[in-house]
Write an enzyme that holds these catalytic residues in place. Structure first.
Site, short mmCIF file in Angstrom:
data_model
loop_
_atom_site.label_atom_id
_atom_site.label_comp_id
_atom_site.label_asym_id
_atom_site.label_seq_id
_atom_site.Cartn_x
_atom_site.Cartn_y
_atom_site.Cartn_z
N CYS A 160 28.17 24.99 62.38
CA CYS A 160 27.26 25.45 61.33
C CYS A 160 27.75 26.73 60.67
O CYS A 160 27.63 26.90 59.47
CB CYS A 160 25.87 25.70 61.89
SG CYS A 160 25.07 24.23 62.51
N HIS A 161 28.27 27.65 61.51
CA HIS A 161 28.53 28.99 61.01
C HIS A 161 29.97 29.24 60.58
O HIS A 161 30.29 30.35 60.14
CB HIS A 161 28.13 30.03 62.07
CG HIS A 161 26.66 30.03 62.37
ND1 HIS A 161 25.74 30.55 61.48
CD2 HIS A 161 25.96 29.59 63.44
CE1 HIS A 161 24.51 30.42 62.02
NE2 HIS A 161 24.63 29.84 63.20
N ARG A 174 21.21 47.54 80.91
CA ARG A 174 21.26 48.99 81.01
C ARG A 174 19.86 49.60 81.03
O ARG A 174 19.59 50.53 81.77
CB ARG A 174 22.08 49.59 79.86
CG ARG A 174 22.45 51.03 80.11
CD ARG A 174 23.42 51.16 81.28
NE ARG A 174 23.38 52.50 81.85
CZ ARG A 174 22.75 52.81 82.98
NH1 ARG A 174 22.11 51.91 83.67
NH2 ARG A 174 22.78 54.05 83.43
N CYS A 197 12.60 58.00 79.08
CA CYS A 197 13.95 57.94 78.48
C CYS A 197 14.27 59.31 77.91
O CYS A 197 15.38 59.84 78.06
CB CYS A 197 14.00 56.92 77.34
SG CYS A 197 13.28 55.33 77.72
N CYS A 236 29.16 26.66 67.67
CA CYS A 236 28.64 27.65 66.71
C CYS A 236 29.35 27.45 65.38
O CYS A 236 28.74 27.50 64.31
CB CYS A 236 28.91 29.08 67.19
SG CYS A 236 28.44 29.41 68.89
N CYS A 279 18.48 51.89 83.97
CA CYS A 279 17.94 53.24 83.80
C CYS A 279 16.55 53.34 84.39
O CYS A 279 16.20 54.31 85.07
CB CYS A 279 17.87 53.60 82.31
SG CYS A 279 19.38 54.26 81.62
N CYS A 281 15.91 62.46 79.95
CA CYS A 281 17.36 62.65 80.03
C CYS A 281 17.99 62.71 78.65
O CYS A 281 18.78 63.60 78.36
CB CYS A 281 18.00 61.49 80.79
SG CYS A 281 17.63 61.47 82.54
N HIS A 282 17.66 61.72 77.83
CA HIS A 282 18.45 61.48 76.62
C HIS A 282 18.02 62.27 75.40
O HIS A 282 18.75 62.31 74.41
CB HIS A 282 18.47 59.98 76.32
CG HIS A 282 19.24 59.19 77.34
ND1 HIS A 282 20.59 59.35 77.51
CD2 HIS A 282 18.83 58.28 78.26
CE1 HIS A 282 21.00 58.55 78.49
NE2 HIS A 282 19.95 57.89 78.97
N CYS A 295 19.33 29.21 68.65
CA CYS A 295 20.26 28.21 68.11
C CYS A 295 20.59 27.15 69.17
O CYS A 295 20.61 25.96 68.88
CB CYS A 295 21.58 28.88 67.69
SG CYS A 295 21.54 29.56 66.03
#
Lengths: 108, 295, 152
Positions: free
Chosen positions: B112-113, B252, B211, B109, B256, B214-215, B147
């Site tokens: 280039c970066h 995650r 979603c 990486c 859920c 609950c949230h 990349c």
């Protein structure tokens, strides 16, 4: 994780006789030997079972570790140093591997 | 995309033994106990994080809150201490990967970066972005894969491989503190945002939860002993105490959705990319906290 | 073999689990007996009576049983006759009670340590301090371990 990587935090300087706090962390799954894989086979235990902190060759503090210690084991403890020198930290794996780290301290 | 609640949905192995009655009972078990998120500020290495921000227009509440505010004192303290935060072990591993040459093109990486602290500073706060080449939103994981394939002669990472998580954590960590801010005017981002919004409010699974169930509707309440946060994305990948490991956002989201007993969409599928766009937008203004520490 | 109700109730929890579950690699939970054995192994046979100078710090409710912070400390000069040799931590409700034994030296400066442990369920965490002069202290704290969310 790849090779277990240790992380240690030691003050850079201290007064002679001062009690300092040292923090250590190392990446390690700490496979407890309690878990089963998807086929029902017990995954064998593989943990770090011993941790030692030496200063200028003398033991300061050590731990005898059981599988109930969490993954990525963390230990925080104290040391009292009278002179400048090097702390050496050693973690021993069930499979015999040894991981090490070192930190210098200047005592004024 | 509608799914009937009871139409013979595949139930993952380990849940098959649980009676439907128990599932329904737990669905009704939102505790009436409310607990306020704590009134504290998060400072990491002396830099204050924005954990409360004015909600974007159109949201049915005033303030967006970081998940950090909903956790116990010991968990909050773990994130505030950049030495003790176990997620930082993965940042270090990510740095190692960043500097390691891999693949037939002989690049790392860094080739280039350069120094990530410079080249990656602040950028993760603006992901997911529009990717004209693939004509869909792209997140950090997919950008890394792009990349790898186009410039390094490598295969994309296997989803949730240790290296993918470590490198994603490392790159996002270069935006620590930066407020989340997406550009929805780019390409077709707006229509993906619409799809994500629809998915956020869509009830699915045997438990028939969205979603939002609950949230949004129950944020601040307890589901069993868990203090429900707003489910923001600003801390991902997150060090979860339960796994004692980094957890990616798509992991995650799948978790859920699995917990509502619905079929889990594939990581980086259109469904989850749309959801990531919308979900990230909901947290506009909150600081990137990667690697956050959560339960 | 016929067991009457009184006998059935008299079976220890560990044996009942064994019987019900058929062959298992290990009992699901250490019973109080196993913990007592572990304490006596560390102390050479006694159950320490009081906490004395030992302090055990644990959260009241663990956010997640997989990573529970725990601290121990003993008020001690850590020099001359006033020395702490080691502190053991046990978890009564885990499959095996042992968690860790911290060993100190005069170079420790203070008899204190912090770590993070796994707790299988709500249980007592026990700390035992062994002084150089043969005295023992013991402290015990209950930690509630919760199941989060929709199955964690």
């Amino acid at each position: 994780m790849a090779t277990p990587r240790p992380r240690v935090k030691v003050p850079k300087t201290a007064a002679a006789g001062e009690v300092i706090t040292i923090k250590t962390l190392i990446s390690h799954d700490m496979e407890s030997g309690q878990r089963k894989d998807s086929e029902g086979n017990t995954i064998p235990r593989k943990i770090i079972n011993k941790f030692t902190c030496d200063f200028n060759g003398q033991t300061v503090f050590s731990c005898d570790i059981d599988p109930a210690i969490s993954a990525n084991p963390y230990f925080e403890f104290n040391a009292k140093v009278a002179e400048s020198g090097t702390f050496k930290f050693t973690w021993v794996d069930d499979d015999g591997s040894v991981y090490e780290a070192e930190e210098k301290i200047e005592v004024k | 995309m509608r799914r009937g609640a009871w139409e013979g949905l595949p139930v993952r192995g380990k849940f098959a033994a649980i009676g439907a009655g128990v599932l329904v009972a737990s669905a009704l078990a939102f505790s009436a106990v409310q607990a306020e998120p704590v009134d504290e500020t998060l400072s990491i290495d002396g830099v204050e994080m924005t954990t409360r921000a004015k909600a974007q227009e159109g949201l049915p509440f005033d303030e967006v809150l970081s998940g950090w505010l909903f956790r116990e004192a010991e968990t909050r303290q773990l994130e505030a201490d950049s030495f003790e935060n176990p997620g930082m072990l993965y940042v270090e591993r990510g740095e190692e990967i960043w500097n390691t040459v891999e693949g037939p093109a002989g690049q790392s990486c860094a080739s280039c970066h350069g120094d990530a602290a410079e080249s990656m500073a602040g950028i993760a706060a603006h992901y997911p972005k529009w990717d004209a080449d693939s004509q869909r939103p792209i997140n950090i994981e997919l950008r890394i894969d792009k990349c790898r394939v186009e410039h390094m002669g490598l295969e994309p990472y296997k989803f949730d491989s240790d290296d993918q998580k470590a490198l994603t954590t490392y790159i996002k960590h270069q935006s620590l503190g930066e407020p989340v801010n997406l550009d929805l005017a780019e390409g077709d981002m707006q229509s993906w945002w619409e799809r994500g919004k629809e998915r956020y409010y869509l009830r699915t699974g045997q438990l028939n939860f969205a979603c939002a169930s609950c949230h949004e509707a129950n944020s601040g309440q307890y589901i069993r002993a868990d203090h429900l946060s707003q489910g923001q994305a600003n801390g991902f990948p997150t060090y979860r105490l339960k796994q004692a490991d980094m957890v990616s956002l798509h992991n995650r989201l799948r978790g859920c959705i699995r917990d509502t007993r619905a079929e889990t969409p594939a990581a980086f599928s259109d469904e989850l990319m749309a959801l990531e766009v919308y979900l990230t937008w909901r947290g506009t203004g909150l600081s990137v906290e990667t690697p956050a520490v959560r339960q | 073999m016929k067991i009457n109700r009184r006998q059935a109730l008299g079976l220890s929890a560990g044996a009942a689990v064994f019987a019900a579950a058929g062959f298992r690699a290990a009992p699901a939970v250490a019973d109080a007996a196993a913990t007592e054995v572990a304490i006596k192994e560390f102390t050479g046979g006694i159950i320490p009576a009081e906490a004395g100078k030992l302090t055990l710090k644990t959260p009241e409710i663990a956010e997640n049983g997989n990573t529970v912070p725990v601290s121990v400390s003993v008020e001690s000069a850590m020099s001359g006759d006033d020395m702490v040799e080691s502190i053991a931590i046990l978890a009564e409700g885990n499959p095996n009670p042992g968690v860790v034994v911290f060993s100190f030296t005069p170079m420790s400066g203070a008899a204190a340590a912090t770590t993070r442990m796994r707790l299988a369920k709500t249980q007592n965490v026990i700390a035992i301090a062994k002084m150089a002069d043969g005295t023992f202290y013991m402290d015990k704290k209950e930690v509630k371990v919760t199941i989060g969310g929709c199955g964690g």
